[in-house]
Write a protein that holds these residues in place. Structure first.
Motif, PDB file in Angstrom:
ATOM      1  N   ASP A 199       0.832  -1.207   0.000  1.00 53.22           N
ATOM      2  CA  ASP A 199       0.000   0.000   0.000  1.00 53.22           C
ATOM      3  C   ASP A 199       0.867   1.258   0.000  1.00 53.22           C
ATOM      4  O   ASP A 199       2.106   1.191  -0.067  1.00 53.22           O
ATOM      5  CB  ASP A 199      -0.988  -0.012   1.170  1.00 53.22           C
ATOM      6  N   ASP A 200       0.215   2.406   0.081  1.00 48.59           N
ATOM      7  CA  ASP A 200       0.932   3.679   0.003  1.00 48.59           C
ATOM      8  C   ASP A 200       1.893   3.882   1.156  1.00 48.59           C
ATOM      9  O   ASP A 200       2.820   4.708   1.066  1.00 48.59           O
ATOM     10  CB  ASP A 200      -0.068   4.843  -0.039  1.00 48.59           C
ATOM     11  N   ASN A 201       1.703   3.149   2.218  1.00 54.08           N
ATOM     12  CA  ASN A 201       2.594   3.254   3.383  1.00 54.08           C
ATOM     13  C   ASN A 201       3.690   2.188   3.381  1.00 54.08           C
ATOM     14  O   ASN A 201       4.405   2.034   4.371  1.00 54.08           O
ATOM     15  CB  ASN A 201       1.769   3.146   4.675  1.00 54.08           C
ATOM     16  N   GLY A 202       3.806   1.461   2.270  1.00 52.44           N
ATOM     17  CA  GLY A 202       4.822   0.425   2.181  1.00 52.44           C
ATOM     18  C   GLY A 202       4.473  -0.834   2.951  1.00 52.44           C
ATOM     19  O   GLY A 202       5.351  -1.624   3.291  1.00 52.44           O
ATOM     20  N   HIS A 203       3.189  -1.045   3.200  1.00 54.95           N
ATOM     21  CA  HIS A 203       2.724  -2.214   3.954  1.00 54.95           C
ATOM     22  C   HIS A 203       2.362  -3.324   2.969  1.00 54.95           C
ATOM     23  O   HIS A 203       1.522  -3.143   2.090  1.00 54.95           O
ATOM     24  CB  HIS A 203       1.509  -1.838   4.799  1.00 54.95           C
ATOM     25  N   SER A 204       2.997  -4.489   3.110  1.00 57.79           N
ATOM     26  CA  SER A 204       2.728  -5.636   2.245  1.00 57.79           C
ATOM     27  C   SER A 204       1.999  -6.714   3.033  1.00 57.79           C
ATOM     28  O   SER A 204       2.567  -7.310   3.955  1.00 57.79           O
ATOM     29  CB  SER A 204       4.036  -6.208   1.701  1.00 57.79           C
ATOM     30  N   PRO A 205       0.739  -7.002   2.721  1.00 57.29           N
ATOM     31  CA  PRO A 205       0.013  -8.053   3.442  1.00 57.29           C
ATOM     32  C   PRO A 205       0.706  -9.407   3.366  1.00 57.29           C
ATOM     33  O   PRO A 205       0.669 -10.178   4.330  1.00 57.29           O
ATOM     34  CB  PRO A 205      -1.356  -8.085   2.753  1.00 57.29           C
ATOM     35  N   PHE A 206       1.339  -9.712   2.236  1.00 58.00           N
ATOM     36  CA  PHE A 206       2.016 -10.996   2.113  1.00 58.00           C
ATOM     37  C   PHE A 206       3.206 -11.064   3.064  1.00 58.00           C
ATOM     38  O   PHE A 206       3.415 -12.071   3.745  1.00 58.00           O
ATOM     39  CB  PHE A 206       2.472 -11.220   0.667  1.00 58.00           C
ATOM     40  N   TRP A 207       3.993 -10.008   3.105  1.00 58.76           N
ATOM     41  CA  TRP A 207       5.133  -9.984   4.020  1.00 58.76           C
ATOM     42  C   TRP A 207       4.682 -10.081   5.467  1.00 58.76           C
ATOM     43  O   TRP A 207       5.273 -10.792   6.277  1.00 58.76           O
ATOM     44  CB  TRP A 207       5.943  -8.708   3.806  1.00 58.76           C
ATOM     45  N   GLU A 208       3.617  -9.369   5.811  1.00 60.75           N
ATOM     46  CA  GLU A 208       3.119  -9.380   7.185  1.00 60.75           C
ATOM     47  C   GLU A 208       2.688 -10.790   7.591  1.00 60.75           C
ATOM     48  O   GLU A 208       2.866 -11.196   8.744  1.00 60.75           O
ATOM     49  CB  GLU A 208       1.937  -8.409   7.330  1.00 60.75           C
ATOM     50  N   ALA A 209       2.131 -11.530   6.636  1.00 60.33           N
ATOM     51  CA  ALA A 209       1.620 -12.861   6.952  1.00 60.33           C
ATOM     52  C   ALA A 209       2.704 -13.920   6.982  1.00 60.33           C
ATOM     53  O   ALA A 209       2.547 -14.946   7.641  1.00 60.33           O
ATOM     54  CB  ALA A 209       0.548 -13.255   5.936  1.00 60.33           C
ATOM     55  N   LEU A 210       3.822 -13.669   6.282  1.00 61.36           N
ATOM     56  CA  LEU A 210       4.837 -14.714   6.165  1.00 61.36           C
ATOM     57  C   LEU A 210       6.217 -14.243   6.624  1.00 61.36           C
ATOM     58  O   LEU A 210       6.703 -14.622   7.681  1.00 61.36           O
ATOM     59  CB  LEU A 210       4.897 -15.208   4.712  1.00 61.36           C
ATOM     60  N   GLY A 211       6.849 -13.419   5.828  1.00 61.02           N
ATOM     61  CA  GLY A 211       8.238 -13.060   6.095  1.00 61.02           C
ATOM     62  C   GLY A 211       8.482 -12.405   7.435  1.00 61.02           C
ATOM     63  O   GLY A 211       9.495 -12.673   8.097  1.00 61.02           O
ATOM     64  N   LYS A 212       7.566 -11.560   7.875  1.00 64.38           N
ATOM     65  CA  LYS A 212       7.782 -10.818   9.108  1.00 64.38           C
ATOM     66  C   LYS A 212       7.917 -11.740  10.315  1.00 64.38           C
ATOM     67  O   LYS A 212       8.601 -11.405  11.294  1.00 64.38           O
ATOM     68  CB  LYS A 212       6.638  -9.829   9.325  1.00 64.38           C
ATOM     69  N   HIS A 213       7.311 -12.914  10.255  1.00 61.11           N
ATOM     70  CA  HIS A 213       7.396 -13.849  11.379  1.00 61.11           C
ATOM     71  C   HIS A 213       8.809 -14.403  11.546  1.00 61.11           C
ATOM     72  O   HIS A 213       9.170 -14.861  12.629  1.00 61.11           O
ATOM     73  CB  HIS A 213       6.411 -15.003  11.175  1.00 61.11           C
ATOM     74  N   PHE A 214       9.600 -14.354  10.493  1.00 58.43           N
ATOM     75  CA  PHE A 214      10.942 -14.923  10.550  1.00 58.43           C
ATOM     76  C   PHE A 214      12.025 -13.862  10.732  1.00 58.43           C
ATOM     77  O   PHE A 214      13.152 -14.176  11.111  1.00 58.43           O
ATOM     78  CB  PHE A 214      11.221 -15.730   9.282  1.00 58.43           C
ATOM     79  N   PHE A 215      11.691 -12.603  10.465  1.00 55.81           N
ATOM     80  CA  PHE A 215      12.713 -11.563  10.524  1.00 55.81           C
ATOM     81  C   PHE A 215      12.369 -10.395  11.438  1.00 55.81           C
ATOM     82  O   PHE A 215      13.233  -9.621  11.813  1.00 55.81           O
ATOM     83  CB  PHE A 215      12.989 -11.011   9.119  1.00 55.81           C
ATOM     84  N   ASP A 216      11.077 -10.235  11.754  1.00 53.92           N
ATOM     85  CA  ASP A 216      10.630  -9.110  12.577  1.00 53.92           C
ATOM     86  C   ASP A 216      11.124  -7.785  11.994  1.00 53.92           C
ATOM     87  O   ASP A 216      11.659  -6.927  12.697  1.00 53.92           O
ATOM     88  CB  ASP A 216      11.105  -9.270  14.017  1.00 53.92           C
TER      89      ASP A 216
END
Length: 338
Positions: free
Chosen positions: A169-186
């Motif tokens: 989105d316009d704020n650089g928020h990626s739903p896919f990253w939030e659901a997957l990648g962020k859990h491994f890298f914070d």
């Protein structure tokens, strides 16, 4: 006149401004002067290398307004993705399970970490000034790379890929990253992409889960991102789709953007480009618009011009076109209609 040419060390200040304006997810264009300087130096070495075979070279091009001496875009060709380290992607394929006793067979889409695309030639780093989007100059910035491949085919793979930036989105928020990648890298999505640009995706990819990720277990917002293109990446997608590139079963492991694939010999600007010999005249009875380039290496140049081209006949160019292409009468010219 707008001319596509290889990057030079003196381009660094303007190139960094392009990096600041580029879309989040264009990881090959980080806003870091030392990294960009190293990329420019590596590109200069690649263009100077007399190699006659595919290798690790990275060819970095810039789109310059020669009258204003202003850079308005950039794009790259990485001759071999995964040459020094694996080129990671997510493979999106169905996983089928079956029960004989219950007479049930069920297929579930699953994402698996892989480096199947290592060894292919990679188009990347496409960024153009907002004022030039949806103009023929976007075609010049993207497709002139293909004319370069056509001129120096021995340096590239028989297949070409590109990753299109996925949805955020316009704020650089990626739903896919939030659901997957962020859990491994914070890490926020934008920061993860920035680190990939400064280092490589390998150190992050190696921390991703090594087992299949079943798509139905992801939130719907993340599922909806799989293969979805960021609105600002649509033009890059459309240009290459017209060239014959197609989506496949691979997506970006951070934002789930689609990967495009084509056999090199089948790409329109490679398969259908023609050669002509330049001749110079002051006036041209223009009958069509063409993308044209010389076939040089370090001296590669490409422009868009209105021409009167007849196959098998000399190609008439004005003096300003010859200067822009750095050619003289009798020089070979590669061209294709827009």
């Amino acid at each position: 006149m707008l001319v596509l040419r290889p990057v030079e060390l003196t381009d660094l200040p303007q190139l960094q401004q392009l990096a600041r304006d580029s879309l989040v997810g264009v990881t090959s264009l980080p806003d870091d002067s030392e990294h960009l300087r190293a990329k420019i130096a590596a590109s200069c070495e690649s263009f100077a290398n007399p190699a006659q075979a595919q290798g690790p070279e990275n060819y970095f091009f810039v789109l310059e307004d020669t009258e204003q001496q202003q850079l308005l875009g950039c794009s790259e060709i990485l001759a071999t993705a995964g040459y020094k380290e694996p080129f990671y992607s997510l493979r999106n394929r169905h996983f089928t399970s079956a029960s004989r006793e219950l007479n049930i067979e069920h297929g579930v889409p699953a994402l698996s970490l892989c480096h199947d695309l290592s060894g292919h030639t990679l188009l990347r780093g496409f960024h153009i000034d907002a004022a030039l989007t949806r103009t023929p100059f976007a075609e010049l910035l993207s497709r002139a790379r293909l004319l370069f491949i056509a001129a120096h085919a021995q340096r590239f793979s028989d297949a070409v890929i590109t990753e299109i930036v996925g949805y955020s989105d316009d704020n650089g928020h990626s739903p896919f990253w939030e659901a997957l990648g962020k859990h491994f890298f914070d890490l926020p999505y934008a920061e993860a992409e920035r680190l990939c640009g400064l280092q490589s995706r390998t150190f992050l990819a190696e921390l991703m889960p090594q087992y299949p990720i079943y798509v139905p277990m992801l939130p719907q917002s993340a599922q909806d991102c799989i293969g979805r293109i960021h609105p600002d990446g649509q033009e890059a997608f459309d240009i290459l789709e017209r060239e014959g590139f197609e989506t496949n079963s691979y997506i970006d492991l951070f934002d789930a953007g689609p990967t495009l694939y084509a056999r090199t010999a089948n790409i329109r600007s490679i398969a259908q480009s023609q050669m002509a010999v330049a001749q110079q005249r002051t006036l041209i009875d223009a009958r069509g618009r063409y993308l044209l380039s010389n076939d040089e290496l370090q001296g590669f140049r490409a422009i868009i011009a209105e021409l009167d081209y007849q196959p098998g006949q000399p190609l008439t160019l004005t003096p300003s076109m010859c200067v822009a292409l750095n050619v003289t009468a009798g020089s070979p010219i590669r061209l294709i209609a827009l």
